[in-house]
Design a protein around this motif. Structure first.
Motif, PDB file in Angstrom:
ATOM      1  N   ALA A  61       0.827  -1.213   0.000  1.00  0.00           N
ATOM      2  CA  ALA A  61       0.000   0.000   0.000  1.00  0.00           C
ATOM      3  C   ALA A  61       0.859   1.261   0.000  1.00  0.00           C
ATOM      4  CB  ALA A  61      -0.942   0.001   1.199  1.00  0.00           C
ATOM      5  N   GLU A  62       1.987   1.222   0.692  1.00  0.00           N
ATOM      6  CA  GLU A  62       2.884   2.378   0.747  1.00  0.00           C
ATOM      7  C   GLU A  62       3.624   2.586  -0.574  1.00  0.00           C
ATOM      8  OE1 GLU A  62       5.611   1.820   3.992  1.00  0.00           O
ATOM      9  OE2 GLU A  62       4.007   1.118   5.285  1.00  0.00           O
ATOM     10  N   LYS A  63       3.950   1.485  -1.261  1.00  0.00           N
ATOM     11  CA  LYS A  63       4.728   1.576  -2.491  1.00  0.00           C
ATOM     12  C   LYS A  63       3.886   2.056  -3.669  1.00  0.00           C
ATOM     13  CE  LYS A  63       8.673  -0.197  -1.011  1.00  0.00           C
ATOM     14  NZ  LYS A  63       9.892   0.527  -0.950  1.00  0.00           N
ATOM     15  N   GLY A  64       2.606   1.739  -3.687  1.00  0.00           N
ATOM     16  CA  GLY A  64       1.695   2.201  -4.733  1.00  0.00           C
ATOM     17  C   GLY A  64       2.172   1.878  -6.129  1.00  0.00           C
ATOM     18  N   MET A  65       2.297   2.887  -6.970  1.00  0.00           N
ATOM     19  CA  MET A  65       2.660   2.710  -8.373  1.00  0.00           C
ATOM     20  C   MET A  65       4.061   2.133  -8.545  1.00  0.00           C
ATOM     21  SD  MET A  65       0.043   3.243 -10.039  1.00  0.00           S
ATOM     22  CE  MET A  65       0.715   3.156 -11.679  1.00  0.00           C
ATOM     23  N   THR A  66       4.945   2.373  -7.603  1.00  0.00           N
ATOM     24  CA  THR A  66       6.288   1.790  -7.684  1.00  0.00           C
ATOM     25  C   THR A  66       6.191   0.271  -7.688  1.00  0.00           C
ATOM     26  OG1 THR A  66       7.211   3.686  -6.529  1.00  0.00           O
ATOM     27  CG2 THR A  66       8.568   1.700  -6.597  1.00  0.00           C
ATOM     28  N   ALA A  67       5.333  -0.278  -6.836  1.00  0.00           N
ATOM     29  CA  ALA A  67       5.145  -1.731  -6.792  1.00  0.00           C
ATOM     30  C   ALA A  67       4.530  -2.237  -8.089  1.00  0.00           C
ATOM     31  CB  ALA A  67       4.263  -2.114  -5.606  1.00  0.00           C
ATOM     32  N   LEU A  68       3.597  -1.485  -8.655  1.00  0.00           N
ATOM     33  CA  LEU A  68       2.978  -1.907  -9.905  1.00  0.00           C
ATOM     34  C   LEU A  68       3.987  -1.894 -11.056  1.00  0.00           C
ATOM     35  CD1 LEU A  68      -0.509  -0.167  -9.764  1.00  0.00           C
ATOM     36  CD2 LEU A  68       0.004  -2.605  -9.524  1.00  0.00           C
ATOM     37  N   ARG A  69       4.859  -0.894 -11.116  1.00  0.00           N
ATOM     38  CA  ARG A  69       5.892  -0.853 -12.156  1.00  0.00           C
ATOM     39  C   ARG A  69       6.843  -2.031 -12.007  1.00  0.00           C
ATOM     40  NH1 ARG A  69       5.439   4.654 -11.278  1.00  0.00           N
ATOM     41  NH2 ARG A  69       7.165   4.721  -9.821  1.00  0.00           N
ATOM     42  N   THR A  70       7.218  -2.340 -10.774  1.00  0.00           N
ATOM     43  CA  THR A  70       8.092  -3.490 -10.528  1.00  0.00           C
ATOM     44  C   THR A  70       7.398  -4.774 -10.952  1.00  0.00           C
ATOM     45  OG1 THR A  70       9.106  -2.353  -8.670  1.00  0.00           O
ATOM     46  CG2 THR A  70       9.410  -4.729  -8.774  1.00  0.00           C
ATOM     47  N   ALA A  71       6.116  -4.902 -10.620  1.00  0.00           N
ATOM     48  CA  ALA A  71       5.361  -6.105 -10.956  1.00  0.00           C
ATOM     49  C   ALA A  71       5.265  -6.301 -12.458  1.00  0.00           C
ATOM     50  CB  ALA A  71       3.963  -6.030 -10.349  1.00  0.00           C
ATOM     51  N   SER A  72       5.102  -5.218 -13.199  1.00  0.00           N
ATOM     52  CA  SER A  72       4.973  -5.357 -14.645  1.00  0.00           C
ATOM     53  C   SER A  72       6.327  -5.554 -15.317  1.00  0.00           C
ATOM     54  CB  SER A  72       4.256  -4.145 -15.228  1.00  0.00           C
ATOM     55  OG  SER A  72       5.023  -2.980 -15.012  1.00  0.00           O
ATOM     56  N   ALA A  73       7.408  -5.131 -14.662  1.00  0.00           N
ATOM     57  CA  ALA A  73       8.743  -5.245 -15.253  1.00  0.00           C
ATOM     58  C   ALA A  73       9.175  -6.701 -15.392  1.00  0.00           C
ATOM     59  CB  ALA A  73       9.757  -4.478 -14.417  1.00  0.00           C
ATOM     60  N   MET A  74       8.870  -7.525 -14.416  1.00  0.00           N
ATOM     61  CA  MET A  74       9.292  -8.916 -14.437  1.00  0.00           C
ATOM     62  C   MET A  74       8.302  -9.722 -13.607  1.00  0.00           C
ATOM     63  SD  MET A  74      13.068 -10.385 -13.438  1.00  0.00           S
ATOM     64  CE  MET A  74      13.935  -9.711 -14.839  1.00  0.00           C
ATOM     65  N   SER A  75       7.501 -10.544 -14.259  1.00  0.00           N
ATOM     66  CA  SER A  75       6.495 -11.307 -13.528  1.00  0.00           C
ATOM     67  C   SER A  75       7.063 -12.654 -13.085  1.00  0.00           C
ATOM     68  CB  SER A  75       5.254 -11.508 -14.398  1.00  0.00           C
ATOM     69  OG  SER A  75       5.592 -12.217 -15.563  1.00  0.00           O
ATOM     70  N   THR A  76       6.378 -13.276 -12.134  1.00  0.00           N
ATOM     71  CA  THR A  76       6.791 -14.590 -11.649  1.00  0.00           C
ATOM     72  C   THR A  76       6.712 -15.605 -12.781  1.00  0.00           C
ATOM     73  OG1 THR A  76       6.126 -14.123  -9.382  1.00  0.00           O
ATOM     74  CG2 THR A  76       6.236 -16.443 -10.019  1.00  0.00           C
ATOM     75  N   ASP A  77       7.775 -16.378 -12.942  1.00  0.00           N
ATOM     76  CA  ASP A  77       7.853 -17.419 -13.959  1.00  0.00           C
ATOM     77  C   ASP A  77       8.639 -18.575 -13.366  1.00  0.00           C
ATOM     78  OD1 ASP A  77       7.881 -18.895 -16.346  1.00  0.00           O
ATOM     79  OD2 ASP A  77       9.701 -17.884 -17.039  1.00  0.00           O
ATOM     80  N   LEU A  78       7.957 -19.689 -13.137  1.00  0.00           N
ATOM     81  CA  LEU A  78       8.596 -20.881 -12.565  1.00  0.00           C
ATOM     82  C   LEU A  78       8.456 -22.022 -13.573  1.00  0.00           C
ATOM     83  CD1 LEU A  78       7.240 -20.473  -8.934  1.00  0.00           C
ATOM     84  CD2 LEU A  78       9.494 -19.841  -9.806  1.00  0.00           C
ATOM     85  N   PRO A  79       9.487 -22.273 -14.389  1.00  0.00           N
ATOM     86  CA  PRO A  79       9.412 -23.269 -15.474  1.00  0.00           C
ATOM     87  C   PRO A  79       9.659 -24.705 -15.003  1.00  0.00           C
ATOM     88  CG  PRO A  79      11.526 -22.190 -15.543  1.00  0.00           C
ATOM     89  CD  PRO A  79      10.739 -21.529 -14.421  1.00  0.00           C
ATOM     90  N   PHE A  80       9.160 -25.035 -13.822  1.00  0.00           N
ATOM     91  CA  PHE A  80       9.310 -26.374 -13.258  1.00  0.00           C
ATOM     92  C   PHE A  80       8.167 -26.590 -12.277  1.00  0.00           C
ATOM     93  CE2 PHE A  80      11.652 -23.405 -10.646  1.00  0.00           C
ATOM     94  CZ  PHE A  80      11.267 -23.725  -9.357  1.00  0.00           C
ATOM     95  N   ASP A  81       7.931 -27.834 -11.893  1.00  0.00           N
ATOM     96  CA  ASP A  81       6.905 -28.158 -10.899  1.00  0.00           C
ATOM     97  C   ASP A  81       7.476 -27.847  -9.513  1.00  0.00           C
ATOM     98  OD1 ASP A  81       4.786 -29.110  -9.413  1.00  0.00           O
ATOM     99  OD2 ASP A  81       5.052 -31.212 -10.014  1.00  0.00           O
ATOM    100  N   VAL A  82       6.870 -26.914  -8.826  1.00  0.00           N
ATOM    101  CA  VAL A  82       7.334 -26.510  -7.498  1.00  0.00           C
ATOM    102  C   VAL A  82       7.140 -27.628  -6.482  1.00  0.00           C
ATOM    103  CG1 VAL A  82       6.926 -24.886  -5.596  1.00  0.00           C
ATOM    104  CG2 VAL A  82       6.988 -24.054  -7.958  1.00  0.00           C
ATOM    105  N   ASN A  83       6.078 -28.396  -6.616  1.00  0.00           N
ATOM    106  CA  ASN A  83       5.779 -29.468  -5.658  1.00  0.00           C
ATOM    107  C   ASN A  83       6.917 -30.480  -5.591  1.00  0.00           C
ATOM    108  OD1 ASN A  83       3.072 -28.819  -4.700  1.00  0.00           O
ATOM    109  ND2 ASN A  83       2.486 -29.107  -6.839  1.00  0.00           N
TER     110      ASN A  83
END
Length: 167
Positions: A61-83
């Motif tokens: 909540a404090e980061k606001g748009m900074t967090a959204l820019r970070t989120a759009s810059a590089m999204s989570t990508d896990l190319p393997f089964d985490v389990n």
């Protein structure tokens, strides 16, 4: 504060770890992802994952748009089964432990790993949460009012910059 020598220490530790079994590398966006990418390349691994912690941070909540820019810059990508996977979670700088907590929340949204180890290029102490790294490139004493920032040049080499903290 030599980021390259710290990287080489971590690379050597992972070379040794490969002798005893497999693991999945997952870097925290941005700096940790840079490290994971280079480690995967240097170790000849087929892939690496990326975790974006923006939406799991307790200060979202404090980061606001900074967090959204970070989120759009590089999204989570896990190319393997985490389990059931043995995951080595990689971050550039360990400080309060709050980012690692957020990363674990994001990782567990994708499954339940058998084991998670934490690897950091630099550990600057001063925890707010009970978090410690299994692999540490370098332990540093940095003034509380400074931020340690990982930089990557065009050749892929790492360096640290010391910056003033934004209030």
């Amino acid at each position: 504060m030599n980021a390259e020598s710290s990287y080489i220490k971590l690379l050597d530790k992972l070379h040794q770890r490969l002798q005893s079994g497999s693991f999945e590398l997952v870097g925290l966006a941005m700096g940790g992802a840079w490290i994971a990418q280079r480690l995967a390349q240097d170790l000849g691994l087929p892939h690496y994952g990326v975790i974006n912690v923006a939406f799991h941070r307790d200060d979202y909540a404090e980061k606001g748009m900074t967090a959204l820019r970070t989120a759009s810059a590089m999204s989570t990508d896990l190319p393997f089964d985490v389990n059931g996977a043995h995951v080595i979670l990689i971050d550039d700088v360990l400080f309060t432990g709050r980012t690692v907590r957020a990363a674990l929340n994001e990782l567990f949204d994708f499954g339940r790993p058998a084991q998670v180890d934490l690897m950091v290029l630099a550990d600057r102490g001063s925890r707010e949460l009970p978090v410690s790294a299994n692999f540490v490139g370098e332990e540093l004493q940095i003034p509380e009012d400074k931020i340690l920032v990982l930089e990557k040049d065009n050749a892929g080499k790492f360096s640290f910059e010391l910056e003033g903290r934004e209030e």
